[in-house]
Design a protein around this motif. Structure first.
Motif, PDB file in Angstrom:
ATOM      1  N   PHE A   1     -47.819  -3.904 -70.234  1.00  0.00           N
ATOM      2  CA  PHE A   1     -46.495  -3.739 -69.526  1.00  0.00           C
ATOM      3  C   PHE A   1     -46.414  -2.542 -68.749  1.00  0.00           C
ATOM      4  N   SER A   2     -46.042  -1.577 -69.416  1.00  0.00           N
ATOM      5  CA  SER A   2     -46.233  -0.159 -68.691  1.00  0.00           C
ATOM      6  C   SER A   2     -47.182   0.233 -67.728  1.00  0.00           C
ATOM      7  N   SER A   3     -48.702  -0.221 -68.060  1.00  0.00           N
ATOM      8  CA  SER A   3     -49.691   0.052 -67.140  1.00  0.00           C
ATOM      9  C   SER A   3     -49.757  -0.657 -65.898  1.00  0.00           C
ATOM     10  N   LEU A   4     -49.258  -2.067 -65.966  1.00  0.00           N
ATOM     11  CA  LEU A   4     -49.132  -2.622 -64.699  1.00  0.00           C
ATOM     12  C   LEU A   4     -48.126  -1.999 -63.906  1.00  0.00           C
ATOM     13  N   LEU A   5     -46.917  -1.833 -64.322  1.00  0.00           N
ATOM     14  CA  LEU A   5     -45.911  -1.214 -63.631  1.00  0.00           C
ATOM     15  C   LEU A   5     -46.342   0.302 -63.174  1.00  0.00           C
ATOM     16  N   GLY A   6     -47.079   1.024 -63.893  1.00  0.00           N
ATOM     17  CA  GLY A   6     -47.405   2.661 -63.646  1.00  0.00           C
ATOM     18  C   GLY A   6     -48.552   2.394 -62.367  1.00  0.00           C
ATOM     19  N   ILE A   7     -49.520   1.596 -62.530  1.00  0.00           N
ATOM     20  CA  ILE A   7     -50.541   1.683 -61.503  1.00  0.00           C
ATOM     21  C   ILE A   7     -50.146   1.073 -60.213  1.00  0.00           C
ATOM     22  N   MET A   8     -49.101   0.266 -60.063  1.00  0.00           N
ATOM     23  CA  MET A   8     -48.686  -0.424 -58.925  1.00  0.00           C
ATOM     24  C   MET A   8     -47.508   0.407 -58.476  1.00  0.00           C
ATOM     25  N   ASP A   9     -47.249   1.830 -59.116  1.00  0.00           N
ATOM     26  CA  ASP A   9     -46.473   2.680 -58.349  1.00  0.00           C
ATOM     27  C   ASP A   9     -44.895   2.192 -58.654  1.00  0.00           C
ATOM     28  N   VAL A  10     -44.590   1.264 -59.449  1.00  0.00           N
ATOM     29  CA  VAL A  10     -43.003   0.961 -59.867  1.00  0.00           C
ATOM     30  C   VAL A  10     -42.391   1.724 -60.770  1.00  0.00           C
ATOM     31  N   GLN A  11     -41.419   2.063 -60.047  1.00  0.00           N
ATOM     32  CA  GLN A  11     -40.446   3.305 -60.913  1.00  0.00           C
ATOM     33  C   GLN A  11     -39.194   2.305 -61.363  1.00  0.00           C
ATOM     34  N   THR A  12     -39.198   2.405 -62.904  1.00  0.00           N
ATOM     35  CA  THR A  12     -38.147   1.895 -63.670  1.00  0.00           C
ATOM     36  C   THR A  12     -37.764   2.412 -64.631  1.00  0.00           C
ATOM     37  N   THR A  13     -36.607   2.257 -65.501  1.00  0.00           N
ATOM     38  CA  THR A  13     -36.409   2.655 -66.628  1.00  0.00           C
ATOM     39  C   THR A  13     -36.909   2.116 -67.715  1.00  0.00           C
ATOM     40  N   ALA A  14     -37.464   0.629 -67.283  1.00  0.00           N
ATOM     41  CA  ALA A  14     -38.087   0.006 -68.494  1.00  0.00           C
ATOM     42  C   ALA A  14     -39.626   0.540 -68.720  1.00  0.00           C
ATOM     43  N   TYR A  15     -40.279   1.147 -67.758  1.00  0.00           N
ATOM     44  CA  TYR A  15     -41.494   1.822 -68.055  1.00  0.00           C
ATOM     45  C   TYR A  15     -41.479   2.946 -68.999  1.00  0.00           C
ATOM     46  N   ASP A  16     -42.489   2.968 -69.788  1.00  0.00           N
ATOM     47  CA  ASP A  16     -42.668   3.981 -70.829  1.00  0.00           C
ATOM     48  C   ASP A  16     -44.072   4.574 -70.526  1.00  0.00           C
ATOM     49  N   LYS A  17     -44.054   5.814 -70.128  1.00  0.00           N
ATOM     50  CA  LYS A  17     -45.506   6.471 -69.729  1.00  0.00           C
ATOM     51  C   LYS A  17     -46.470   6.610 -70.920  1.00  0.00           C
ATOM     52  N   ASN A  18     -46.115   6.413 -72.107  1.00  0.00           N
ATOM     53  CA  ASN A  18     -46.761   6.516 -73.417  1.00  0.00           C
ATOM     54  C   ASN A  18     -47.457   5.254 -73.502  1.00  0.00           C
ATOM     55  N   LEU A  19     -47.020   4.236 -73.036  1.00  0.00           N
ATOM     56  CA  LEU A  19     -47.918   3.131 -72.996  1.00  0.00           C
ATOM     57  C   LEU A  19     -48.764   2.768 -71.906  1.00  0.00           C
ATOM     58  N   ASP A  20     -48.924   3.601 -70.988  1.00  0.00           N
ATOM     59  CA  ASP A  20     -49.660   3.324 -69.724  1.00  0.00           C
ATOM     60  C   ASP A  20     -50.945   4.214 -69.743  1.00  0.00           C
ATOM     61  N   ILE A  21     -52.036   3.246 -69.835  1.00  0.00           N
ATOM     62  CA  ILE A  21     -53.383   3.896 -70.103  1.00  0.00           C
ATOM     63  C   ILE A  21     -53.810   4.841 -69.013  1.00  0.00           C
ATOM     64  N   TYR A  22     -53.247   4.664 -67.662  1.00  0.00           N
ATOM     65  CA  TYR A  22     -53.553   5.452 -66.753  1.00  0.00           C
ATOM     66  C   TYR A  22     -52.961   6.840 -66.798  1.00  0.00           C
ATOM     67  N   HIS A  23     -51.569   6.782 -67.289  1.00  0.00           N
ATOM     68  CA  HIS A  23     -50.728   7.910 -66.829  1.00  0.00           C
ATOM     69  C   HIS A  23     -51.333   9.495 -67.150  1.00  0.00           C
ATOM     70  N   ALA A  24     -51.984   9.452 -68.263  1.00  0.00           N
ATOM     71  CA  ALA A  24     -52.491  10.906 -68.804  1.00  0.00           C
ATOM     72  C   ALA A  24     -53.821  11.252 -67.824  1.00  0.00           C
ATOM     73  N   CYS A  25     -54.119  10.273 -67.178  1.00  0.00           N
ATOM     74  CA  CYS A  25     -55.429  10.596 -66.105  1.00  0.00           C
ATOM     75  C   CYS A  25     -55.191  10.594 -64.625  1.00  0.00           C
ATOM     76  N   ARG A  26     -53.624  10.553 -64.397  1.00  0.00           N
ATOM     77  CA  ARG A  26     -53.413  10.497 -62.952  1.00  0.00           C
ATOM     78  C   ARG A  26     -52.458  12.006 -62.891  1.00  0.00           C
ATOM     79  N   SER A  27     -52.961  12.650 -61.690  1.00  0.00           N
ATOM     80  CA  SER A  27     -52.492  14.007 -61.546  1.00  0.00           C
ATOM     81  C   SER A  27     -51.290  13.925 -60.683  1.00  0.00           C
TER      82      SER A  27
END
Length: 554
Positions: A528-554
Motif C-alpha cells: 500500500f504505502s510502497s506504491l504511494l511512495g514510489i509514485m510520489d503521492v503525498q497523503t496522510t494515508a501513507y506510512d513511511k515505515n511500510l514503504d520498502i523504498y523510503h529508507a533508501c531514498r535521499s
C-alpha cells in the motif's frame, strides 16, 4: 379368491420393506458418512495414533462410532418431508467433493477455502476436474444422492418416534464420551484441526457464514481515505526528472520463494531475470494463503493482522488513491479476477478465445498480458502511469498448462491435473517449469520497459499473492489457515527492477535497497504505502515505515 387376496396383500408389504422412514434415513446416512465419507479424518487419526505408545482398541472403535452418533443426531434434525431429501442429496455431493480435496490434497475446507471457491472463475474451477476426481465424486457422492432421491419413504412423520430416537442417540453419545473423553481430549488438545475435518460439519458451517457475510450482512458505508492525495515530486532537478514515470506491478499467482534460484534454490528457475540486474527480496510474507484474501489485503491500508474483507471492499485501496492523485492506471487480468481491487479503475480482461495464440479457449499463457500493451500505454492519459498485470502464474493443479512445450526445462514433468497420481519429482519439475515461464514473462516485461526508457523513467515490481505446497507433510496446493500454514504457502518472491533514469528521478540508493532486500523482513503489508511512495503521492494515508523504498531514498 383367497389366493388372490394373499397375493395382493404381499405386494404392499414388499414395497414397504424397501421404504425408509424419516427416522431411519438419517441413521443410514450417518452410517455411510462414518464408514466412507469421513475417510480423510481416519487417515489423519491413523498418522496420529501410530505415533503414540499406548492406544486402546476401545478408542479406535469409538472414533467412527462418535462420528456416526453425532451425524445421526444432526441429520435427524433436518429429516422432514419435502426438505429432507434435497438437503441430504446436496450434502452427499458436496461432502464427496470436500472429502476428495481433504484426502488427496491435504486441505481442510474452512471459511477461506469456501470464499476462494465462491469467488473463482469457471476456468479456474475446471482445472480441478479430472477423471480421478470425477470418478470419486460420482461413486461417493452422486450415486448415493440419486439413491436417496429415489428411495421410497413411508407416509407419516412419526414425530414422537423421531423425538425418542434423537434423545436415545444423544444419550448414547454422552455415554460414549463418558468412557472415552480422556482419549478424545488428549488427542484433540494437540490436534485441534481434527474437529474441522468431521464431515459434513465444518464446511457447512463455513459456507453458512460466508453466505451470511457476503449476501445477508448489513451493508457497510463506503469509506474514502487519502482524500488529500496529490503528486509531489521530491526530485525537482529537470535534468533527471524530464521524463514521466511508467511502473509495472506484476502480481504473481501461487509462486513460493523457496523455488526461486534468486533466493538460493538449487535449480536455475530464474535463467532470464538473473541477467536483468534485478533485486530479489529474500524474506517476504503473504497476507493470506489464497488469492481471495491476499490480493485485496495487499492493496488495502489494513495489514494482515487487521484485515477484514467487508471493510476492505468498502474502503479506498492504494489504486483508488493513486488515481485520485492523478496517476493513470490500468489493470490487465489473466487470473481468476481482481477480487474487486480494480473495481473503480480501467481494466482489461484477457480474451481466452482460440483466436489468441497464447490461449486454448479455457486458459491463457501469461505472455498474453504483453499483447497490445504498447497501444494501451499510449492510450493512458497523464504523465505518471502504473500498469498492474495479474498473472495466472503457477496456479495448480494444472501446472502443466501454465507454460508452453518450449519451456519444459525440467523433466519428467506431470502432464495431468491428477497430481496425486504423479511422483513428487514430477510435481516439483512441473511447478518449477511454471516458475521458469513466469521468469520469462517478467524478463520480457523488463525488456519492454527498457525499450520505452527513452520516453519514461521505468521500473517493475513482481510479487506473488501466496505460495504453494508440493507434497511436503502430505499437503498440496494452498489455502491452509494462516496460523498453521507452512512457510511454503506464506513466503513469496518479490523482485524489483529499475532503469537508471528511474533510480535517479526517485533518488534511490541501489546499494541500500539491495542490502535491505538481503537482510530485511518484509510482507505484503508494505504494498500500500510502497506504491504511494514510489509514485510520489503525498497523503496522510501513507506510512513511511511500510514503504520498502523510503529508507533508501535521499
Amino acid at each position: 379368491m383367497k389366493a388372490d387376496n394373499t397375493q395382493k396383500n404381499n405386494k404392499p408389504k414388499n414395497k414397504r420393506s424397501l421404504a425408509l422412514s424419516y427416522t431411519s434415513l438419517p441413521i443410514v446416512l450417518a452410517f455411510y458418512y462414518a464408514i466412507v465419507v469421513n475417510i480423510p479424518i481416519y487417515n489423519n487419526f491413523y498418522k496420529i495414533l501410530s505415533g503414540l505408545d499406548n492406544v486402546h482398541l476401545s478408542f479406535i472403535i469409538a472414533i467412527p462410532l462418535f462420528i456416526f452418533l453425532l451425524n445421526s443426531i444432526i441429520f435427524s434434525v433436518f429429516s422432514w418431508p419435502y426438505i429432507g431429501k434435497p438437503i441430504f442429496a446436496l450434502l452427499l455431493i458436496t461432502s464427496s467433493m470436500v472429502s476428495y480435496v481433504m484426502l488427496f490434497y491435504g486441505i481442510n475446507v474452512d471459511y477461506g477455502m469456501i470464499e476462494n471457491a465462491f469467488e473463482t472463475d469457471v476456468s479456474e474451477a475446471a482445472s480441478y476436474l479430472n477423471l480421478h476426481s470425477f470418478t470419486w465424486v460420482t461413486i461417493t457422492g452422486v450415486i448415493p444422492a440419486i439413491l436417496v432421491a429415489l428411495v421410497p419413504m413411508k407416509p407419516g412423520l412419526g414425530l414422537l418416534k423421531k423425538t425418542i430416537s434423537i434423545i436415545t442417540l444423544f444419550a448414547l453419545l454422552l455415554f460414549l464420551l463418558f468412557f472415552t473423553y480422556k482419549d478424545f481430549s488428549a488427542v484433540g488438545r494437540n490436534n485441534s484441526y481434527l474437529k474441522k475435518m468431521i464431515l459434513p460439519g465444518y464446511y457447512v458451517y463455513s459456507t453458512y457464514h460466508y453466505v451470511r457475510d457476503t449476501y445477508f450482512s448489513t451493508p457497510i458505508t463506503f469509506k474514502h481515505i487519502g482524500e488529500d492525495a496529490k503528486i509531489v515530486v521530491k526530485n525537482t532537478d529537470p535534468k533527471v526528472n524530464e521524463k514521466p514515470t511508467l511502473f509495472f506491478f506484476i502480481l504473481g499467482e501461487t509462486a513460493r520463494s523457496q523455488n526461486y534460484a534468486l533466493n538460493g534454490y538449487a535449480k536455475n528457475t530464474n535463467p532470464y531475470t538473473e541477467k536483468q540486474d534485478v533485486i530479489s527480496f529474500q524474506s517476504v510474507h503473504s497476507c493470506g494463503t489464497a488469492t481471495a484474501v491476499s490480493v485485496p489485503c495487499m492493496f488495502s491500508q489494513q495489514g494482515r493482522h487487521d484485515y477484514d474483507k467487508q471493510r476492505s471492499y468498502n474502503q479506498d485501496n492504494a489504486l483508488d488513491i493513486l488515481q485520485r492523485a492523478g496517476v493513470s492506471l490500468l489493470w490487465k487480468e489473466n487470473d481468476g479476477g481482481d477480487k474487486e481491487v480494480a473495481k473503480r479503475i480501467p481494466k482489461v480482461q484477457i480474451d481466452r478465445s482460440h483466436d489468441n495464440p497464447f490461449c486454448n479457449g479455457g486458459t491463457c499463457l501469461d505472455m498474453a498480458l504483453l499483447q497490445g500493451l504498447d497501444s494501451e500505454i499510449n492510450a493512458m492519459k497523464g504523465n505518471e502511469k502504473l500498469v498492474v498485470m495479474h498473472l495466472m502464474g503457477s496456479h495448480g493443479p494444472t501446472y502443466y498448462l501454465r507454460y508452453p512445450k518450449a519451456q519444459q526445462k525440467f523433466l519428467p514433468d506431470c502432464q495431468s491435473s491428477e497430481i496425486e497420481n504423479c511422483s513428487t519429482d514430477q510435481i516439483v519439475n512441473t511447478y518449477d517449469n511454471t516458475i521458469v515461464y513466469t521468469d520469462y514473462v517478467v524478463s520480457q516485461a523488463i525488456d519492454k520497459l527498457k525499450a520505452l526508457s527513452n520516453q519514461y523513467n521505468t521500473a517493475l515490481l513482481y510479487l506473488s499473492d501466496h505460495g504453494e505446497s508440493l507434497g511436503e507433510n502430505g499437503l498440496y496446493l494452498h489455502g491452509v489457515p494462516y496460523a498453521v500454514a507452512p512457510d511454503f504457502q506464506t513466503t513469496v518472491p518479490l523482485i524489483l527492477w529499475m532503469s537508471d533514469g528511474f533510480k535517479k528521478s526517485k533518488n534511490i540508493d541501489e546499494s541500500c535497497l539491495k542490502k535491505a532486500a538481503k537482510n530485511g523482513d518484509f510482507s505484503q503489508d508494505y504494498v500500500f504505502s510502497s506504491l504511494l511512495g514510489i509514485m510520489d503521492v503525498q497523503t496522510t494515508a501513507y506510512d513511511k515505515n511500510l514503504d520498502i523504498y523510503h529508507a533508501c531514498r535521499s
